[in-house]
Design an enzyme around this catalytic site. Structure first.
Site, mmCIF file in Angstrom:
data_model
loop_
_atom_site.group_PDB
_atom_site.id
_atom_site.type_symbol
_atom_site.label_atom_id
_atom_site.label_comp_id
_atom_site.label_asym_id
_atom_site.label_seq_id
_atom_site.Cartn_x
_atom_site.Cartn_y
_atom_site.Cartn_z
ATOM 1 N N CYS A 59 -20.503 -1.382 -11.753
ATOM 2 C CA CYS A 59 -19.480 -0.591 -11.043
ATOM 3 C C CYS A 59 -19.944 0.833 -10.771
ATOM 4 O O CYS A 59 -20.404 1.548 -11.655
ATOM 5 C CB CYS A 59 -18.171 -0.659 -11.832
ATOM 6 S SG CYS A 59 -17.322 0.883 -12.138
ATOM 7 N N CYS A 62 -18.329 3.744 -12.553
ATOM 8 C CA CYS A 62 -18.704 3.765 -13.969
ATOM 9 C C CYS A 62 -20.059 4.455 -14.137
ATOM 10 O O CYS A 62 -20.291 5.197 -15.088
ATOM 11 C CB CYS A 62 -18.779 2.344 -14.528
ATOM 12 S SG CYS A 62 -17.296 1.362 -14.225
ATOM 13 N N CYS A 401 1.870 -10.932 9.500
ATOM 14 C CA CYS A 401 1.768 -11.644 8.214
ATOM 15 C C CYS A 401 1.601 -13.151 8.396
ATOM 16 O O CYS A 401 2.394 -13.815 9.061
ATOM 17 C CB CYS A 401 2.973 -11.274 7.354
ATOM 18 S SG CYS A 401 3.814 -12.600 6.510
ATOM 19 N N CYS A 404 4.302 -15.519 7.069
ATOM 20 C CA CYS A 404 5.509 -15.465 7.911
ATOM 21 C C CYS A 404 5.340 -16.410 9.099
ATOM 22 O O CYS A 404 6.268 -17.113 9.487
ATOM 23 C CB CYS A 404 5.749 -14.055 8.437
ATOM 24 S SG CYS A 404 5.850 -12.815 7.143
#
Ligand code: NAG
Ligand code: NAG
Ligand code: NAG
Ligand code: NAG
Length: 523
Positions: A59, A62, A401, A404
């Protein structure tokens, strides 16, 4: 729908981050302690204060943090403050238990509060980590005593850039005061300073000598939390990624002043501070830097013409803005606008008198309904859902969406079932609304959101969370609607009628297919 301004800020913060090339894992010989699923609990319970970093070696954030973390660990070791690392690509169980969802996640553990660690809220440089953790290790309350107390108190008020909360010796409130201080140690400065003839709780806001004295009867934690949430806000604050949540959480209407430059803000500072003081506890006032977050105007149903004044009634999700110009007029003015304080003052007065009309975002009410699913818009939403005779099922959707879109044909079919029966069509309404184009005062957490408003029981809408099949919808409406319409029975009748209309040969063929399917299922 409440549009979250937070995403704007997060985006800005993310692009500003620079990534380093370092290793994310601290070297063996550093003061950072590597913990595993087996050693974690024991370590945390036997060390007074632990900052734990849950990370993954790959990461980027990190890696950037690593050198700072190592430096802070070395500096804090002697103070009995431990910095630990847990590699979540190895310690799956521990990271799951701790609910880790992003890297790095930093949590502060105190030995006596293993079950309730706090999110680390400091910066990600060595200095920021050190000062944050040292502050965590100290008592959250500064006690001022002795001959210098008065002078120290004066200094502290001058130097503290944050609200100062003072307990001047309230009987029986000590434990609660410490509890409160522990919760808000980063946000406010807590002081105990016993003074002759006092014995109250008070807040000193930055740059103000006027204490705000607590006048409640009880000093329970809940009472004091409520008091702080109102009174620690500046009279005229500033909206940003950090403050946004606390304004939303307060639930009070929020008055925004969108300004285009720092100079413009300071011209109005005194005016808005006065208004904020006058309407404390009823209406919060904030500035918003339009050069950064001007787009937020759209969420408030206003055009991006600044300066701008708009009040958002959060409880009702209604927006009230000072009238704006048409695009042409605005162009003609060469985009230089003036906001008159007397107009703002009158507007606020009218707001409290209930004389203002909200700016509702809405499509036009359709002259004819083009589909069997009834199209609702912002302007008629409340009227339609409150139809006392009908069970009204509403789909709140967004055009983009995917779920939807998949639901649309099922919804259509559902609407046709009730339309098929002359009695049912007066008892059940299937409707939808494009929630991106229409203001509706409904909590929408995702698309689609489905609510049933039962006849005669409109204040208790029921959320639909079942399977998205016609059968399941029909059952739901029968059981949770007030009219108890048996849609399954209508569907059967409707299907039978359709079947009868189909020629014999076709019907047989269909039956064969169905039989085959049943057999297949049973295999
Ligand atoms: C550090 O913490 C341990 C465990 O609580 C305690 O025994 C020790 O005295 C502390 N040392 C210092 C320097 O505070
Ligand atoms: C108040 O509570 C704190 C934390 O429990 C304690 O350390 C302190 O001695 C108490 N002060 C008084 C005056 O009781
Ligand atoms: C209203 O809804 C609630 C909750 O679903 C239910 O308990 C109550 O019986 C309903 N009242 C009527 C009049 O239908
Ligand atoms: C009625 O609503 C409740 C609450 O949402 C739900 O648990 C239940 O499954 C619904 N009934 C049907 C038949 O869908």
């Amino acid at each position: 729908m409440l549009v979250n301004i937070k995403s704007l800020f997060t985006l800005a913060a993310a692009t500003a981050l620079v990534r380093g090339q370092e290793q994310a894992t601290a070297p063996e010989d550093s003061a950072v302690v590597r913990l595993t699923t087996d050693t974690f609990e024991d370590f945390v319970k036997t060390h007074p204060l632990v900052l734990a970093e849950f990370y993954a070696p790959w990461c980027g954030h990190c890696k950037t943090l690593a050198p700072h973390y190592v430096e802070a660990a070395a500096a804090l070791e002697s103070k009995n403050i431990s910095l630990a690392q847990i590699d979540c690509t190895v310690e799956h169980d521990l990271c799951m238990e701790q609910g880790i969802r992003g890297y790095p996640t930093l949590k502060v553990f105190k030995s006596n509060q293993f079950e309730s660690p706090a999110e680390y809220q400091g910066g990600r440089t060595a200095d920021a980590i050190i000062s944050y953790m040292v502050k965590q290790s100290l008592s959250p309350v500064t006690v001022l005593e002795g001959e210098d107390a008065a002078a120290d108190f004066k200094d502290l008020l001058e130097e503290s850039g944050q609200p100062v909360i003072v307990d001047s010796g309230v009987e029986g409130a000590n434990a609660t005061f410490y509890e409160l201080a522990d919760l808000f140690r980063d946000d406010f400065t807590f002081v105990q300073y016993a003074q002759e003839g006092k014995g109250n709780l008070a807040i000193y806001l930055p740059k103000s000598d006027d204490p705000i004295v607590y006048d409640g009867k009880q000093t329970t934690l809940a009472d004091l939390l409520e008091w702080l949430s109102v009174e620690t806000k500046p009279y005229f604050g500033e909206i940003s990624g950090e403050t946004y949540q606390s304004y939303m959480a307060s639930g009070l209407p929020l008055a925004y002043f969108f300004y285009s430059s720092p100079e413009e803000r300071s011209t109005y500072e005194e005016f808005f501070t006065k208004l904020g003081k006058e309407h404390r506890g009823k209406l919060n006032f904030v500035g918003l830097d339009a050069s950064l977050y001007g787009k937020h105007a759209e969420n408030l149903n206003m055009k991006e013409q600044f300066p701008l004044f708009v009040i958002h009634d959060l409880g009702k999700n209604l927006k009230y803005g000072l009238p704006q110009l048409s695009e042409e007029e605005f162009e003609k003015l060469e985009k230089s606008l003036e906001l008159k304080t007397k107009d703002v003052a009158k507007f606020v007065k009218d707001f409290f008198a209930g004389k203002l009309e909200a700016v509702v975002k809405s499509e036009e009410i359709p002259e004819v309904q083009e589909s069997s699913v009834f199209k609702i818009v912002g302007k008629n939403h409340d009227e339609i859902i409150n139809d006392a005779e009908k069970d009204v099922l509403v789909k709140y959707y967004a055009p983009w969406c995917g779920h939807c879109k998949r639901l649309a044909p099922i919804f259509e079919e559902l609407a046709e079932v009730y339309a098929f029966d002359s009695d049912a069509k007066d008892k059940v309404l299937i409707a939808d609304v494009d929630a991106t184009l229409n203001d509706v005062n409904v909590e929408i957490e995702g698309y689609p959101t489905l609510y049933l408003y039962p006849a005669g029981n409109k204040s208790v809408p029921v959320v639909y969370q079942g399977a998205r099949t016609i059968e399941s919808f029909l059952e739901f409406i029968e059981e949770n609607g007030s009219n108890g319409v048996n849609g399954a029975e209508i569907l059967k009748r409707k299907a039978a009628e359709q079947e009868a209309a189909i020629e014999d040969g076709d019907a047989e063929e269909e039956e064969v297919v169905e039989e085959a399917e049943v057999e297949h299922d049973e295999l």
